[in-house]
Design a protein around this motif. Structure first.
Motif, PDB file in Angstrom:
ATOM      1  N   GLU A   1       0.964  -1.276   0.082  1.00 42.29           N
ATOM      2  CA  GLU A   1       0.127  -0.174   0.050  1.00 42.29           C
ATOM      3  C   GLU A   1       0.854   1.129  -0.039  1.00 42.29           C
ATOM      4  OE1 GLU A   1      -3.314   0.423  -0.087  1.00 42.29           O
ATOM      5  OE2 GLU A   1      -3.710  -1.859   0.154  1.00 42.29           O
ATOM      6  N   GLU A   2       1.867   1.037   0.857  1.00 37.94           N
ATOM      7  CA  GLU A   2       2.746   2.584   0.844  1.00 37.94           C
ATOM      8  C   GLU A   2       3.536   2.426  -0.587  1.00 37.94           C
ATOM      9  OE1 GLU A   2       5.302   2.180   4.355  1.00 37.94           O
ATOM     10  OE2 GLU A   2       3.513   1.563   5.468  1.00 37.94           O
TER      11      GLU A   2
ATOM     12  N   MET B   1       3.274   6.015  -3.043  1.00 40.13           N
ATOM     13  CA  MET B   1       4.367   6.612  -3.452  1.00 40.13           C
ATOM     14  C   MET B   1       4.494   6.486  -4.904  1.00 40.13           C
ATOM     15  SD  MET B   1       8.437   5.595  -3.333  1.00 40.13           S
ATOM     16  CE  MET B   1       8.295   4.463  -4.655  1.00 40.13           C
ATOM     17  N   MET B   2       4.029   5.516  -5.622  1.00 40.84           N
ATOM     18  CA  MET B   2       4.111   5.665  -7.038  1.00 40.84           C
ATOM     19  C   MET B   2       2.833   6.507  -7.563  1.00 40.84           C
ATOM     20  SD  MET B   2       6.625   3.822  -7.586  1.00 40.84           S
ATOM     21  CE  MET B   2       6.666   2.817  -9.217  1.00 40.84           C
ATOM     22  N   ALA B   3       1.807   6.459  -6.711  1.00 43.65           N
ATOM     23  CA  ALA B   3       0.791   7.392  -7.375  1.00 43.65           C
ATOM     24  C   ALA B   3       1.367   8.746  -7.169  1.00 43.65           C
ATOM     25  CB  ALA B   3      -0.618   7.105  -6.456  1.00 43.65           C
TER      26      ALA B   3
ATOM     27  N   ALA C   1      -2.570   1.015  -7.986  1.00 42.06           N
ATOM     28  CA  ALA C   1      -2.724  -0.585  -7.979  1.00 42.06           C
ATOM     29  C   ALA C   1      -1.337  -1.007  -8.605  1.00 42.06           C
ATOM     30  CB  ALA C   1      -3.894  -0.699  -8.967  1.00 42.06           C
ATOM     31  N   TYR C   2      -0.742  -0.387  -9.616  1.00 45.64           N
ATOM     32  CA  TYR C   2       0.230  -0.922 -10.259  1.00 45.64           C
ATOM     33  C   TYR C   2       1.617  -0.764  -9.197  1.00 45.64           C
ATOM     34  CZ  TYR C   2      -1.997  -0.032 -14.493  1.00 45.64           C
ATOM     35  OH  TYR C   2      -2.852   0.084 -15.898  1.00 45.64           O
ATOM     36  N   GLY C   3       1.482   0.317  -8.263  1.00 46.96           N
ATOM     37  CA  GLY C   3       2.334   0.258  -7.226  1.00 46.96           C
ATOM     38  C   GLY C   3       2.313  -0.732  -6.311  1.00 46.96           C
TER      39      GLY C   3
END
Length: 158
Positions: free
Chosen positions: A11-12, A16-18, A25-27
């Protein structure tokens, strides 16, 4: 549903990727595949572990595979294809052309705003010079890292 430490980590990574413009979801998928044991999971296993829809997982896996961050692996005795992190995925991701492309864009901005010697381009030149430094240094950093941390399947620098 219990939130495992692995899911919390995923989730973290998703958050970060968002923040970097990637769908969360990809992150989450990437984060989970970085730490799961065994190191491979099917799409169904990922959907269950992360509470994601199968469609979201499928789209994410396709994108991560296309960018060579993950790869398909055969799992004898198990139905469906499994996925795992490619051995040098995150290191190789740093070698993208993004630094060069951004530096070139800033070069065009400097030319558009009056050239190298105009006060108006000071911020552009400063930022461009920083990205030029990164662009020049990243290949040596990656080579040094790979030399000092040889990749062994399933054991990345450990």
């Amino acid at each position: 549903m219990e939130v495992t430490p692995e899911r919390q980590f995923a989730e973290e990574v998703g958050l970060m990727m968002a923040g970097m413009g990637m769908p969360s979801a990809y992150g989450k998928l990437l984060g989970y595949l970085l730490i799961c044991d065994p190191p491979h999971r099917t799409g169904t296993e990922l959907a269950t572990a992360l509470g994601l829809s199968k469609g979201s997982v499928s789209a994410g896996l396709k994108m991560l595979e296309a960018t060579k961050l993950i790869r398909r692996v055969a799992t004898p005795g198990q139905r469906g294809m499994a996925y795992q992190m490619a051995p040098d995925a995150m290191v190789d991701a740093a070698a993208t052309d993004s630094y060069r492309l951004f530096r070139e864009l800033l070069d065009r901005g400097v030319a558009l705003a009056g050239g190298e010697d105009t006060p108006r381009t000071a911020r552009l030149r400063y930022t461009r010079d920083f990205y030029a430094l990164i662009e020049g240094e990243i290949p040596e950093i990656i080579a040094r890292f790979k030399r000092d941390h040889p990749t062994r399947e399933g054991n990345h620098g450990g």
